[in-house]
Design an enzyme around this catalytic site. Structure first.
Site, PDB file in Angstrom:
ATOM      1  N   GLU A 153     -16.639 -19.179   8.292  1.00 23.39           N
ATOM      2  CA  GLU A 153     -15.243 -18.734   8.112  1.00 23.39           C
ATOM      3  C   GLU A 153     -15.101 -17.221   8.087  1.00 23.39           C
ATOM      4  O   GLU A 153     -14.534 -16.660   7.154  1.00 23.39           O
ATOM      5  CB  GLU A 153     -14.678 -19.343   6.824  1.00 23.39           C
ATOM      6  N   ASN A 204     -19.691 -21.501  11.881  1.00 21.05           N
ATOM      7  CA  ASN A 204     -18.862 -22.610  11.397  1.00 21.05           C
ATOM      8  C   ASN A 204     -17.471 -22.100  11.026  1.00 21.05           C
ATOM      9  O   ASN A 204     -17.339 -21.063  10.356  1.00 21.05           O
ATOM     10  CB  ASN A 204     -19.544 -23.223  10.162  1.00 21.05           C
ATOM     11  N   HIS A 240     -10.953 -30.435   8.875  1.00 19.81           N
ATOM     12  CA  HIS A 240     -10.248 -30.942   7.680  1.00 19.81           C
ATOM     13  C   HIS A 240      -8.804 -31.176   8.117  1.00 19.81           C
ATOM     14  O   HIS A 240      -8.028 -30.230   8.243  1.00 19.81           O
ATOM     15  CB  HIS A 240     -10.301 -29.907   6.550  1.00 19.81           C
ATOM     16  N   GLU A 270     -17.172 -30.992   9.209  1.00 21.37           N
ATOM     17  CA  GLU A 270     -16.604 -31.260   7.875  1.00 21.37           C
ATOM     18  C   GLU A 270     -15.391 -32.176   7.942  1.00 21.37           C
ATOM     19  O   GLU A 270     -14.424 -32.001   7.209  1.00 21.37           O
ATOM     20  CB  GLU A 270     -16.206 -29.931   7.213  1.00 21.37           C
ATOM     21  N   ASP A 272     -12.600 -34.617   7.371  1.00 22.78           N
ATOM     22  CA  ASP A 272     -11.962 -35.564   6.461  1.00 22.78           C
ATOM     23  C   ASP A 272     -10.501 -35.670   6.877  1.00 22.78           C
ATOM     24  O   ASP A 272      -9.972 -34.786   7.540  1.00 22.78           O
ATOM     25  CB  ASP A 272     -12.149 -35.227   4.964  1.00 22.78           C
TER      26      ASP A 272
HETATM   27  C1  XIL Z   1     -16.065 -26.991  -0.593  1.00 17.89           C
HETATM   28  C2  XIL Z   1     -16.721 -28.099  -1.405  1.00 17.89           C
HETATM   29  O1  XIL Z   1     -16.381 -29.334  -0.840  1.00 17.89           O
HETATM   30  C3  XIL Z   1     -16.291 -28.030  -2.827  1.00 17.89           C
HETATM   31  O2  XIL Z   1     -17.019 -28.973  -3.608  1.00 17.89           O
HETATM   32  C4  XIL Z   1     -16.513 -26.641  -3.375  1.00 17.89           C
HETATM   33  O3  XIL Z   1     -15.977 -26.548  -4.673  1.00 17.89           O
HETATM   34  C5  XIL Z   1     -15.867 -25.594  -2.489  1.00 17.89           C
HETATM   35  O4  XIL Z   1     -16.340 -25.747  -1.165  1.00 17.89           O
HETATM   36  N1  XIL Z   1     -14.957 -25.301   4.132  1.00 17.89           N
HETATM   37  C6  XIL Z   1     -16.318 -25.218   3.947  1.00 17.89           C
HETATM   38  C7  XIL Z   1     -16.926 -25.929   2.807  1.00 17.89           C
HETATM   39  O5  XIL Z   1     -17.020 -24.658   4.786  1.00 17.89           O
HETATM   40  O6  XIL Z   1     -18.065 -25.272   2.323  1.00 17.89           O
HETATM   41  C8  XIL Z   1     -15.961 -26.172   1.672  1.00 17.89           C
HETATM   42  O7  XIL Z   1     -16.599 -26.998   0.703  1.00 17.89           O
HETATM   43  C9  XIL Z   1     -14.702 -26.782   2.191  1.00 17.89           C
HETATM   44  C10 XIL Z   1     -14.040 -25.899   3.215  1.00 17.89           C
END
Ligand code: XIL
Length: 592
Positions: A153, A204, A240, A270, A272
């Protein structure tokens, strides 16, 4: 009794019993989940049997949701806390899973000591902190973590101009490590590569699922990195999302295509799909269906591009998910519910894995020995890469009822103008076949690939009389040939042939043979090539004593007996010419 018989006779029913990882293995696609132990109390991996068994049976890739982030793994300036990450690696290894590392450099989730340090540190001091961290963590997991999200990020959500606007962070400009623009990303990649040259290195990012300014800004960075040879191997697309329709299938496909066209892979890292939930965390049935359709849709786009090589969700059970905390009112975002029951999303993902057609690309059909593509010849052994649908573990040659090499190997079939080719071996992502002799005399042939009856697109490939390729000893299509000295020992630098002596080599792509040959038949008799065969060793003529099919080989593999010329020594290039076409360069025979 009747039901029992039905179960045996209906392949669809049996396939439905596949796990995500089994179905993924048939697509050469890693099915992953983020998992955690440190943030949870008690540690689910150690204390929740269903958590561990679901993870270990449904997935073949595992990523630390938090355990390898700075905040967990590097809690004090001179203290590393590897135990939580090690626990995941140990679990992964015990369950034949790949471990993905996340992440080495991010503006968030940093321990307070480095955040405080950054307020007074010089860029040079920040640089050495980051270098030390990346080196220590990647070295610790060297050979155990196959892919790292090196930087997470880093690109700003608001872009102006045609470059790459970076997001403010302690690593970029607060105070940063002393490099402008994308320089710190490049530097992090270089440090990671130095610590483990075999690890795949990813950038990422979120909000790059659909075309737009942020995606374009990332592409500017990636093109620059690739053109200058910066060590980067892929992009993680976070995903996400909701059931809103973002990203569109076409938009995501376009982005994956743009990334893979640079020679980089894509991992969905990631995913969801958050949906509204009531105060007890319960979602509406209609939303669960829409969620299932969304998982299926995104996975389908991934399967349509062989450069999309891993598909991961951010957790796997609604019992442990970051969504309820981060998006109040939303939840139930993952494929398994809080009691580890499969939600509709699991069946829809399995459906995509079993039903999305394989993708055949003419450029991925190559000579099985030389790996040269462009055309096929009758009887040639050809290898097809990246159709990405086949047995999850290697299936070796099987004979059919007439004793010939079967043209249906564990469900894998390849058709040339509708004629099923004998299949030598099959593995999702790499299948070898004998090009049917029926293509002889044609200008081109239409090739189609199928697995379990699911047909690919068809591609048209030119047919030529011969495309000789010599088998090499190291399976690279180059280097020392798989050449035998007359005593049937492998010719090598320490086992050289004398000038004037005879060696035996093997090739494919000789073309048609006198007297005909049968697709997939064991070569029982001796049949000479119809085209003239000549050879050189070290540029000097080598007498061809025999060229043709030989007992013990399958039709399509040519044995070559050559007399090595006198007057050359050392590793000498061997070239065989059949008709007008010569074999690949780079094959050598060792002469004393
Ligand atoms: C999130 C985790 O899921 C949480 O448990 C933690 O508190 C914060 O980080 N993008 C990412 C991940 O690259 O590392 C993040 O994960 C969610 C968003």
């Amino acid at each position: 009794m009747r039901r029992f018989l039905l179960l045996i006779l209906t392949p669809g029913l049996i396939l439905c019993a596949q796990t995500l990882r089994q179905a993924g293995a048939q697509r050469a696609l890693l099915m992953g989940a983020a998992a955690d132990s440190s943030e949870q109390n008690p540690d689910p991996l150690a204390t929740d049997a269903l958590y561990a068994s679901t993870l270990g049976t449904q997935y073949n890739m595992l990523e630390a949701e938090n355990n390898m982030k700075w905040g967990t793994i590097h809690p004090q300036q001179n203290t590393y806390n590897f135990a939580p990450g090690d626990e995941l690696v140990t679990f992964a290894q015990a369950h034949q899973m790949q471990t993905r590392g996340h992440n080495l450099c991010w503006g968030s989730y940093n321990p307070s000591w480095i955040v405080n340090y950054a307020t007074t540190a010089t860029p040079a001091q920040m640089s050495s902190q980051l270098q030390n961290h990346i080196t220590a963590v990647v070295t610790h997991y060297k050979g155990q973590v196959f892919a790292w999200d090196v930087v997470n990020e880093a690109i700003s959500d608001s872009q102006t101009g045609s470059g790459t606007v970076m997001k403010n962070s302690i690593w970029y400009n607060q105070p940063g490590i002393g490099l402008t623009g994308t320089g710190y990303v490049e530097q992090a990649l270089r440090w990671a590569h130095a610590a483990d040259p075999n690890a795949l290195l990813f950038y990422n990012e979120y909000n790059i699922e659909a075309p737009g300014a942020k995606f374009n800004a990332m592409m500017v960075m990636l093109k620059d990195f690739v053109s200058r040879g910066v060590p980067i191997h892929g992009v993680g697309i976070q995903m996400h999302i909701t059931t809103s329709g973002y990203p569109s299938s076409a938009g995501l496909a376009q982005n994956i295509q743009a990334i893979t066209a640079l020679g980089l892979q894509v991992h969905i890292t990631e995913m969801d799909v958050r949906i509204p939930v009531d105060s007890s965390g319960v979602a509406a049935a209609s939303d669960l269906q829409a969620q299932a359709a969304t998982y299926q849709r995104i996975l389908t786009v991934c399967l349509q591009n062989p450069g999309c090589t891993a598909f991961q969700t951010w957790g796997f059970t609604d019992k442990h998910s970051w969504i309820p905390n981060s998006y109040p009112g939303y939840g139930a975002a993952l494929p398994f519910d809080a009691t580890y029951q499969a939600k509709p999303a699991v069946a829809s993902m399995i459906n995509a894995l079993q039903a999305v057609p394989p993708v055949l690309n003419a450029a991925n059909i190559v000579n099985a020995a030389s790996y040269a593509g462009g055309a096929v010849a009758p009887g040639e052994l050809a290898t097809i890469f990246q159709a990405n649908f086949g047995p999850g573990t290697l299936a070796g040659t099987q004979l059919d009822s007439s004793g010939d090499v079967s043209s249906n190997l564990s469900g894998t079939q390849v058709f040339f103008d509708g004629v099923a080719a004998p299949v030598i071996y099959a593995l999702a992502g790499q299948v070898s076949v004998v090009v049917p002799y029926e293509v002889s005399g044609q200008q081109q042939t239409v090739v189609q690939y199928s697995y379990n009856g699911v047909m690919s697109n068809s591609v048209t490939v030119p047919v030529v009389a011969s495309v000789p390729g010599i088998f090499s000893a190291n399976a690279s299509g180059t280097g020392p040939g798989a050449i035998l000295n007359l005593d049937y020992t492998l010719n090598s630098a320490s086992n050289r042939v004398a000038g004037g002596g005879v060696v035996v080599g093997f090739a494919t792509g000789g073309g048609t043979v006198q007297g005909g040959a049968k697709d997939g038949a064991p070569a029982s008799g001796v049949a000479l090539q119809t085209l003239p065969v000549s050879a050189t060793v070290g540029g000097m003529p080598a007498t061809v004593g025999y060229a043709g099919l030989a007992p013990g080989l399958v039709d399509g593999v040519m044995q070559l007996n050559l007399t090595v010329p006198t007057g050359v020594t050392g590793a000498q290039p061997l070239v065989v010419t059949v008709g007008a076409v010569s074999s690949q360069s780079g094959i050598t025979v060792a002469v004393k």
